[in-house]
Enzyme design. Structure first.
Site, PDB file in Angstrom:
ATOM      1  N   CYS A 116       0.763  -1.173  -0.118  1.00 27.46           N
ATOM      2  CA  CYS A 116      -0.055   0.036  -0.227  1.00 27.46           C
ATOM      3  C   CYS A 116       0.963   1.299  -0.100  1.00 27.46           C
ATOM      4  CB  CYS A 116      -0.959   0.154   1.380  1.00 27.46           C
ATOM      5  SG  CYS A 116      -2.029  -1.492   1.525  1.00 27.46           S
TER       6      CYS A 116
ATOM      7  N   ARG B 116       3.855   0.809  -6.518  1.00 21.17           N
ATOM      8  CA  ARG B 116       3.960  -0.113  -5.467  1.00 21.17           C
ATOM      9  C   ARG B 116       2.815  -1.077  -5.703  1.00 21.17           C
ATOM     10  NH1 ARG B 116       6.354   2.836  -1.046  1.00 21.17           N
ATOM     11  NH2 ARG B 116       4.974   1.633   0.660  1.00 21.17           N
TER      12      ARG B 116
ATOM     13  N   TRP C 263      -3.353  -2.401  -1.524  1.00 18.20           N
ATOM     14  CA  TRP C 263      -2.878  -3.578  -2.291  1.00 18.20           C
ATOM     15  C   TRP C 263      -3.455  -4.580  -1.355  1.00 18.20           C
ATOM     16  CZ3 TRP C 263       0.745  -7.843  -1.356  1.00 18.20           C
ATOM     17  CH2 TRP C 263       1.052  -8.660  -2.422  1.00 18.20           C
TER      18      TRP C 263
ATOM     19  N   ASN D  67      -0.463   0.845   5.989  1.00 16.76           N
ATOM     20  CA  ASN D  67       0.220  -0.414   5.240  1.00 16.76           C
ATOM     21  C   ASN D  67       0.713  -1.223   6.068  1.00 16.76           C
ATOM     22  OD1 ASN D  67       1.717  -1.453   3.250  1.00 16.76           O
ATOM     23  ND2 ASN D  67       3.505  -0.084   3.308  1.00 16.76           N
ATOM     24  N   GLY D  68       0.349  -2.474   5.919  1.00 16.69           N
ATOM     25  CA  GLY D  68       1.081  -3.355   6.703  1.00 16.69           C
ATOM     26  C   GLY D  68      -0.058  -4.547   6.895  1.00 16.69           C
TER      27      GLY D  68
ATOM     28  N   GLU E 111      17.004 -15.520 -13.217  1.00 16.87           N
ATOM     29  CA  GLU E 111      16.558 -13.988 -13.545  1.00 16.87           C
ATOM     30  C   GLU E 111      15.799 -13.608 -14.550  1.00 16.87           C
ATOM     31  OE1 GLU E 111      15.706 -11.643 -11.530  1.00 16.87           O
ATOM     32  OE2 GLU E 111      15.736  -9.907 -12.837  1.00 16.87           O
TER      33      GLU E 111
ATOM     34  N   LYS F 186      11.923 -12.591 -14.819  1.00 22.90           N
ATOM     35  CA  LYS F 186      11.454 -11.215 -15.606  1.00 22.90           C
ATOM     36  C   LYS F 186      10.338 -11.428 -16.585  1.00 22.90           C
ATOM     37  CE  LYS F 186      12.994  -8.153 -13.720  1.00 22.90           C
ATOM     38  NZ  LYS F 186      13.335  -8.580 -12.514  1.00 22.90           N
TER      39      LYS F 186
ATOM     40  N   GLU G 119       7.243 -12.320 -14.805  1.00 21.38           N
ATOM     41  CA  GLU G 119       6.514 -10.988 -14.013  1.00 21.38           C
ATOM     42  C   GLU G 119       5.918 -10.228 -14.869  1.00 21.38           C
ATOM     43  OE1 GLU G 119       8.896  -8.951 -10.728  1.00 21.38           O
ATOM     44  OE2 GLU G 119      10.397  -9.493 -11.937  1.00 21.38           O
TER      45      GLU G 119
ATOM     46  N   HIS H 248      18.613 -34.476 -16.267  1.00 19.11           N
ATOM     47  CA  HIS H 248      18.209 -35.003 -15.218  1.00 19.11           C
ATOM     48  C   HIS H 248      16.591 -34.883 -15.246  1.00 19.11           C
ATOM     49  CE1 HIS H 248      22.139 -35.994 -13.562  1.00 19.11           C
ATOM     50  NE2 HIS H 248      22.249 -34.848 -13.976  1.00 19.11           N
TER      51      HIS H 248
ATOM     52  N   LYS I  12       5.971  -3.417  -5.674  1.00 19.29           N
ATOM     53  CA  LYS I  12       7.376  -3.054  -5.605  1.00 19.29           C
ATOM     54  C   LYS I  12       8.251  -3.952  -4.595  1.00 19.29           C
ATOM     55  CE  LYS I  12      11.094  -1.600  -7.434  1.00 19.29           C
ATOM     56  NZ  LYS I  12      11.686  -2.404  -8.575  1.00 19.29           N
TER      57      LYS I  12
HETATM   58  C1  AGP Z   1      11.906  -8.298  -8.945  1.00 19.89           C
HETATM   59  O1  AGP Z   1      11.836  -8.063 -10.367  1.00 19.89           O
HETATM   60  C2  AGP Z   1      10.655  -8.553  -8.159  1.00 19.89           C
HETATM   61  N1  AGP Z   1       9.883  -7.457  -8.165  1.00 19.89           N
HETATM   62  C3  AGP Z   1      10.832  -9.056  -6.842  1.00 19.89           C
HETATM   63  O2  AGP Z   1      11.383 -10.328  -7.043  1.00 19.89           O
HETATM   64  C4  AGP Z   1      11.873  -8.177  -5.956  1.00 19.89           C
HETATM   65  O3  AGP Z   1      13.277  -8.572  -6.554  1.00 19.89           O
HETATM   66  C5  AGP Z   1      11.796  -9.038  -4.366  1.00 19.89           C
HETATM   67  O4  AGP Z   1      10.380  -8.925  -4.008  1.00 19.89           O
HETATM   68  C6  AGP Z   1      12.722  -8.553  -3.431  1.00 19.89           C
HETATM   69  O5  AGP Z   1      12.633  -6.971  -3.421  1.00 19.89           O
HETATM   70  P1  AGP Z   1      13.690  -6.198  -2.633  1.00 19.89           P
HETATM   71  O6  AGP Z   1      14.968  -6.260  -3.544  1.00 19.89           O
HETATM   72  O7  AGP Z   1      13.102  -4.832  -2.406  1.00 19.89           O
HETATM   73  O8  AGP Z   1      13.876  -6.898  -1.208  1.00 19.89           O
END
Ligand code: AGP
Length: 610
Positions: free
Chosen positions: A2, A27, A74, A100-101, A481, A485, A488, A504, A605
């Site tokens: 949030c 966010r 969120w 937020n939380g 990674e 990407k 995501e 394997h 985010k």
């Molecule tokens: C990265 O593309 C993602 N949005 C997510 O995996 C992110 O890397 C992860 O939530 C960790 O976030 P941070 O680096 O702010 O701790």
């Protein structure tokens, strides 16, 4: 995650609240709302969906007040609906609160309130908190009542709050979720992060866990968890506002992909002074470095793949043993943290709940903490003993790009520094590495210049149900990674795998409709040929091969025409270059699939909740 923004000032707060919420959109959110103080009582506007829906409501029923709070939600408790939107009211509108939380004991608190005859209109933990705070502040000192309420709420919170019987007064409090207080010529502000109120403030306070702040035209008062008033620690805002506009690019993510050349050059300029590595915030005496026996790197998501890279680097160039773990696993197992262990963390936001919880556990076990982080003043920064800032600037795109390559660079610099202090690296070898390191920003630029070729490949291969990413050694984390990407932002399933593991199991997947992205840039040893063999195994089964290869390497010409050539780079540094090709591949796949690239569905985010 949030977003919170609030203002008490000398002009209409509503436009400032809406601008702040726009700046917090990155966010991730599903609804939004504002509450303002009016002499006749608190006024609230809330809407599901994008901020444009809330703007539509405000246009139909305008608000004008010098005191207000705003929120992007969120969803954690309850679906995205207007009744679940923040702000939530306490005691029929005596107060309005945004949060937020997560309040973990909200059912317990709710049961007590229901027994008192309190009724609820939402499914949220936040409404329970609002009602609980109202119940605890009906008489006596308001701040004392607020603190008592918050002490009984378990979990994490950042809250903004205003009361119908306290004009010109804005309350803020935080525990586990970031919240800042800002001051500028138009008044006093609260926000989840600095970019949200950047045009309004010259100085900010990063509230500490347990602190409560009261903002009035007379100034800011802050109390700690024990109820003692503390003098606010004002910090001058250095951030440039250009960081929070897309700079002419179609998305923040594309802008941030293109910023990587500058960010990496900036890190070298900042931390490499006349071939000396200077890490001003590391605060780690040489003796401590010499006594290091083991490093445990804990992080989440993309930052975890940076950690995997860091482990390979540190173990290659120093005599230190390194292990990595996911924050969400580390915190629930029983890691053996002994003398000579350093727990290191990597985090763009510095607010990831599982990473923070792991750090707190490691600190309780007596370990010093190193944080590689991108956000000054974040919770992780404040929990850590040793710091390396990645100086990537605000990363607005939810999918991490420039922060990731900055993390990789930070690991290179940290490793070289540690190797030099411990005498693990000869001066000649160090000189060679530094010379190769200086070439990285230009190599990244060369990959960016080839983006149209990458777009063409992406447009051919984005339409299947899945894709497979393969890499070895330093590029195994990059295969992971690259797959993340793609998942995501394009929403196409993708799986990263160690290429050596193909036989394997995963080789059973190979067919002519499965794109297989193979990272085949040259290595100086037998791993090189082994990777080419893996590619040929895929080819022998009619796999659809996309290769990342070193410029001039013609070995794959008879295997595939979908080759993304990248500049020749030492294998241990090649991830900083190769990942950019995979970022662009995912980007253009997402563009072809028409997804919301900067704000992918369901993602936030920073995952400040568990
Ligand atoms: C990265 O593309 C993602 N949005 C997510 O995996 C992110 O890397 C992860 O939530 C960790 O976030 P941070 O680096 O702010 O701790």
């Amino acid at each position: 995650m949030c977003g919170i923004v609030g203002m008490v000032g000398s002009r209409n707060a509503v436009p400032v609240l809406m601008e702040g919420l726009k700046r917090l959109e990155y966010r991730g959110y599903d609804s939004a709302g504002v509450a303002v103080f009016q002499p006749a009582g608190l006024e609230i506007r809330r809407a599901v969906g994008r901020l444009s829906e809330l703007e539509r409501k405000l246009a139909a029923h305008p608000l004008d007040s010098t005191l207000g709070i705003g929120h992007t939600r969120w969803a954690t408790h309850g679906v995205a609906s207007e009744r679940n939107c923040h702000p939530h009211l306490g005691q029929e509108g005596r107060l309005a609160l945004v949060h937020n939380g997560i309040i973990e004991n909200y059912q317990e608190l709710k049961a007590g309130l229901v027994q008192k005859g309190v009724t609820f209109s939402s499914e949220t933990d936040t409404e329970v908190l609002a009602q609980f705070v109202a119940d605890c502040t009906t008489e006596g000192d308001f701040v004392c009542g607020l603190r008592n309420a918050l002490k009984q709420a378990r979990g994490a919170y950042a809250i903004g709050m205003l009361c119908t019987d306290q004009p010109d007064t804005l309350y803020a409090a935080r525990l586990g979720s970031p919240l800042i207080v800002g001051k500028g010529e138009n008044g006093l502000f609260i926000a989840s992060d600095v970019p949200a109120i950047l045009p309004q403030v010259e100085e900010v306070i990063y509230l500490e866990d347990g602190e409560i702040a009261r903002l009035t035209p007379d100034g800011v008062e802050v109390w700690n968890l024990a109820g003692e008033e503390v003098s606010p620690k004002w910090v001058k805002v250095e951030m440039e506002d250009t960081a929070v506009d897309s700079g002419g690019f179609e998305t923040f993510m594309l802008k941030e992909i293109h910023e990587q050349t500058r960010v990496l050059r900036g890190l070298l300029d900042t931390y490499l002074v006349d071939e000396n590595i200077v890490l001003p915030d590391l605060n780690m005496p040489d003796q401590q470095i010499r006594e290091l026996e083991r490093i445990m790197i804990v992080s989440c998501g993309t930052a975890y793949y940076a950690a995997m890279y860091g482990r390979l680097l540190i173990e290659k160039f120093t005599s230190i043993a390194v292990e990595t773990d996911l924050g969400s696993e580390f915190r629930y197992r029983s890691p053996k943290i002994s003398h000579g262990t350093l727990v290191a963390t990597v985090s763009q936001s510095g607010e990831t709940a599982d990473t923070l919880a792991s750090v707190k556990m490691a600190k309780e076990a007596g370990s010093p903490i190193l944080a590689i982080c991108n956000v000054f003043g974040s919770s992780l920064v404040r929990e850590s003993d040793h710091l390396i800032y990645t100086h990537a600037g605000p990363e607005i795109g939810v999918a991490s790009t420039k922060a990731f390559t900055a993390q990789l660079m930070a690991f290179v610099l940290f490793t070289l520094h540690v190797a030099e202090v411990r005498g693990d690296l000869s001066p000649d070898k160090r000189k060679e590495l530094l010379a190769d390191l200086q070439k990285i920003p230009t190599a990244v630029l060369r990959v960016l210049e080839g983006k149209e070729g990458i777009r063409e490949i992406a447009e051919q291969h984005h339409d299947g149900p899945s894709s497979l990413y393969l890499g070895r050694r330093f590029n195994y984390p990059i295969a992971l990674e690259g797959a993340l990407k793609n998942k995501e932002i394009s929403y196409q399933h993708a799986e990263g795998y160690a290429a050596g593991e193909m036989k394997h199991g995963p080789i059973a997947l190979i067919n002519d409709s499965l794109p297989v992205i193979c990272i085949c840039t040259e290595t100086a040893d037998e791993v090189d040929e082994k990777m080419i063999s893996n590619v040929r195994e895929v080819q022998a089964r009619s796999g659809r091969i996309i290769a990342i290869a070193t410029e001039g390497d013609e070995r794959l010409a008879d295997i595939t025409t979908d080759i993304i050539f990248v500049p020749r780079t030492r294998e241990s540094l090649s991830p900083l270059v190769n990942v950019v090709a995979l970022q662009l591949l995912a980007y253009y796949a997402a563009q072809a699939r028409g997804t919301d690239i900067d704000k992918p569905r369901n993602l936030a985010k920073s995952v400040t909740v568990e």
